[in-house]
Scaffold this motif. Structure first.
Motif, short mmCIF file in Angstrom:
data_model
loop_
_atom_site.label_atom_id
_atom_site.label_comp_id
_atom_site.label_asym_id
_atom_site.label_seq_id
_atom_site.Cartn_x
_atom_site.Cartn_y
_atom_site.Cartn_z
N ILE A 370 0.85 -1.18 0.00
CA ILE A 370 0.00 0.00 0.00
C ILE A 370 0.89 1.24 0.00
N PRO A 371 0.94 2.01 -1.08
CA PRO A 371 1.77 3.23 -1.11
C PRO A 371 1.11 4.36 -0.32
N LEU A 372 1.88 4.99 0.57
CA LEU A 372 1.37 6.09 1.37
C LEU A 372 2.34 7.26 1.31
N HIS A 373 1.91 8.40 1.84
CA HIS A 373 2.73 9.61 1.78
C HIS A 373 2.67 10.32 3.13
N LEU A 374 3.82 10.71 3.64
CA LEU A 374 3.89 11.42 4.92
C LEU A 374 3.72 12.92 4.71
N ARG A 375 3.03 13.55 5.64
CA ARG A 375 2.96 15.01 5.63
C ARG A 375 4.19 15.58 6.35
N TYR A 376 4.45 16.85 6.12
CA TYR A 376 5.52 17.53 6.86
C TYR A 376 5.07 17.70 8.31
N LEU A 377 5.91 17.28 9.23
CA LEU A 377 5.59 17.30 10.66
C LEU A 377 6.29 18.45 11.35
N PRO A 378 5.85 18.82 12.55
CA PRO A 378 6.49 19.92 13.28
C PRO A 378 7.96 19.61 13.59
N PRO A 379 8.81 20.64 13.76
CA PRO A 379 10.21 20.41 14.12
C PRO A 379 10.35 19.82 15.52
N SER A 380 11.51 19.24 15.79
CA SER A 380 11.76 18.65 17.11
C SER A 380 13.21 18.90 17.51
N LEU A 381 13.54 18.62 18.77
CA LEU A 381 14.91 18.80 19.28
C LEU A 381 15.86 17.74 18.76
N THR A 382 15.30 16.59 18.30
CA THR A 382 16.15 15.50 17.83
C THR A 382 16.28 15.45 16.31
N GLY A 438 3.40 -8.32 18.89
CA GLY A 438 2.17 -8.25 19.67
C GLY A 438 1.48 -6.90 19.66
N LYS A 439 1.96 -5.95 18.84
CA LYS A 439 1.37 -4.61 18.79
C LYS A 439 0.72 -4.38 17.44
N LEU A 440 -0.50 -3.86 17.47
CA LEU A 440 -1.26 -3.62 16.24
C LEU A 440 -1.01 -2.21 15.70
N VAL A 441 0.21 -1.74 15.85
CA VAL A 441 0.60 -0.40 15.40
C VAL A 441 2.01 -0.48 14.81
N ASN A 442 2.20 0.16 13.67
CA ASN A 442 3.53 0.30 13.07
C ASN A 442 4.00 1.74 13.24
N THR A 443 5.29 1.91 13.51
CA THR A 443 5.86 3.24 13.75
C THR A 443 6.84 3.61 12.65
N VAL A 444 6.71 4.82 12.15
CA VAL A 444 7.61 5.35 11.12
C VAL A 444 8.40 6.50 11.72
N LYS A 445 9.71 6.49 11.51
CA LYS A 445 10.59 7.57 11.97
C LYS A 445 10.71 8.60 10.84
N VAL A 446 10.26 9.84 11.12
CA VAL A 446 10.16 10.86 10.08
C VAL A 446 11.19 11.96 10.33
N PRO A 447 12.06 12.27 9.37
CA PRO A 447 13.00 13.38 9.54
C PRO A 447 12.28 14.72 9.48
N VAL A 448 12.59 15.61 10.44
CA VAL A 448 12.00 16.95 10.50
C VAL A 448 13.11 17.95 10.82
N LEU A 449 12.76 19.23 10.87
CA LEU A 449 13.73 20.27 11.21
C LEU A 449 14.23 20.08 12.64
#
Length: 495
Positions: A370-382, A438-449
């Motif tokens: 399933i092709p998906l697209h990430l939106r631009y997310l707020p900046p973070s300290l990391t 055992g978790k019904l959630v997938n996590t994506v690491k998104v680069p931000v400012l």
């Protein structure tokens, strides 16, 4: 107010009536493996004033919460949704009524402001049993709701069992809250997963009629193809001290396909992640109608951090390369350019028909992407943000024979989003999610400012802009100077 407590075992399991002790205040018995379902039914006049005022002004309101922890389901309690908080809503004649403040207070929501800002619309031109609005938010637990329910249902002087039972909601795998103007009743249903359960049930209040059932599926020869059979023991607290045997059957739209699947993002994810579904079998369920009447679907609830591209998913050749057939529904009005932090609606729902391999591959695992697209997310300290994506609900949608009817049954769950996109004779054969962790959630690491580096990025960017501007000015001046020299030379030649 009425209460129903049901322990549902697997087919073939049972318990002897002599193993149970029943009195006016509760039931006690041995430990068994079962699913526990508790249901409270309220008349409008029994509700707090704030909740009553809200429900009197709406047409339909259905809350569906699903735990992000994988759990095993047992027939007939098989209806599934992606994990999180789901709201399916139809306003009444007064469209200004806003359910968000009360829902936020009850469940601890943080992104529900108003139907016009936060909700998306659902199609009502296909089938009349669909609601008109939808809302979703990831919600990992029911801690806030357990506290809210105790404050309403366990006033000072209530038995200690009232507080402890409502506190156990934090271990539930599903919770449903349903109201419609036809019944004028509010149903609160909680479900605990298939696991060792103590056959123990007690009254929330002496004024509540409480029915207890210990049931399991059975398969008598007289069953119709669209029916399931149930047998077991029933008792009503305060009316009898011995459970009575029972046997009944009813049509059911939600069935177990006996297949399973996993979902994960293909690395590297980047800003255009691909969600891969690994499915254990390409074949329709053995007990379903003929293969021609069954199609495999995936129902996705996508938070606003990412979205599907309608245009990309309209290309038949592209879909075929991903083992997909077609988009059957996608939330209208998705903004493909807006960053996450200016998007007010909750996200989008997507119903895809998948394309299993040929039936000769029966029993072999296969995949779809399933092709998906990430939106631009707020900046973070990391310099990174996390985007969580719930597992989809996968099911074979099969059309029952002409004339088959599915009236309400004691365990039916409707208004789950995707059922409003199919006809009323559709049977859903669910695939069981089986995540490795055992978790019904997938996590994506998104680069931000990166905020820690934002200052020097601004300084360097400004310096580069100034240097570039100076270089352009120098070049322009050079052209002007060279042009002046050339004009002078031309004049000398003419003289």
């Amino acid at each position: 107010m009425r209460e129903r407590i049901t322990f549902v075992q697997k087919e073939g399991d049972s318990i002897e009536p002599t193993a149970l002790k029943v009195d006016g205040n509760g039931l006690e018995g041995p430990e068994v493996k079962a699913v526990r379902e508790d249901r409270l039914t309220f008349a409008l006049d029994e509700l707090p004033a704030e909740l009553k005022a809200l429900l009197e002004g709406v047409n339909q309101l259905h809350v569906r919460w699903v735990s992000p922890v994988a759990y095993e389901a047992v027939s007939p309690l098989l209806a599934r949704l992606p994990p999180g908080f789901h709201l399916f809503y139809t306003p009444g004649s007064d469209a200004s009524i806003n359910p968000c403040p009360l829902l936020t207070k009850a469940f601890g929501l943080d992104s529900c402001s108003s139907p016009s800002d936060s909700f998306t619309t659902l199609p009502t031109d296909r089938f009349t049993h669909s609601t008109t609005h939808q809302f979703y938010q990831p919600l990992p637990s029911l801690k806030a709701f357990a506290h809210f329910a105790r404050s309403l249902l366990c006033p000072p002087g209530s038995p200690s069992s009232c507080s402890s039972r409502l506190g156990s909601l934090t271990a539930a795998s599903q919770l449903d809250l349903s109201y419609d103007t036809i019944s004028h009743t509010l149903r609160l249903t909680s479900l605990w997963p298939y696991s060792p359960q103590s056959l123990s049930a007690s009254l929330l209040s002496p004024t509540i009629r409480t029915e207890i059932g210990i049931l399991s599926q059975t398969s008598p020869k007289t069953l119709e193809p669209h029916e399931i059979g149930i047998s077991g023991l029933l008792t009503v607290l305060g009316q009898s001290t011995t459970p009575s045997p029972t046997l009944f059957s009813f049509p059911s739209r939600h069935r177990d396909s006996s297949s399973s699947f996993q979902a994960h993002f293909l690395p590297p994810t980047g800003l255009h992640p691909a969600l891969q579904l690994s499915i254990s079998s390409p074949s329709p369920p053995a007990k379903s109608p003929t293969e021609e009447t069954c199609r495999l679907h995936g129902y996705f609830t996508l938070p606003k951090t990412l979205f599907p591209d309608r245009h990309q998913l309209n290309d038949p050749l592209f879909l075929s390369s991903k083992n997909l057939t077609a988009v059957r529904y996608i939330t209208p009005g998705i903004d493909l350019e807006a960053p996450e932090y200016v998007t007010t609606t909750w996200g989008s729902a997507l119903l895809l028909e998948l394309a299993p391999p040929h039936s000769s591959s029966s029993g072999k695992e296969w995949t779809a992407e399933i092709p998906l697209h990430l939106r631009y997310l707020p900046p973070s300290l990391t310099g990174y943000q996390k985007a969580e994506v719930p597992y989809p609900a996968l099911f074979w949608a099969c059309t029952a024979e002409e004339g088959t009817k599915f009236p309400g049954n004691p365990f039916e769950k409707d208004r789950v989003g995707y059922d409003g996109l199919f006809g009323e004779r559709t049977v859903f054969w669910h695939l069981n999610p089986s995540p490795a962790d055992g978790k019904l959630v997938n996590t994506v690491k998104v680069p931000v400012l990166n905020l820690e580096k934002a200052d020097w990025v601004g300084t360097v960017t400004g310096a580069v802009v100034v240097a570039g501007f100076a270089w352009v000015v120098m070049k322009l001046l050079g052209v002007v100077v060279m042009g002046g020299k050339k004009v002078g030379e031309d004049k000398k030649k003419k003289q």
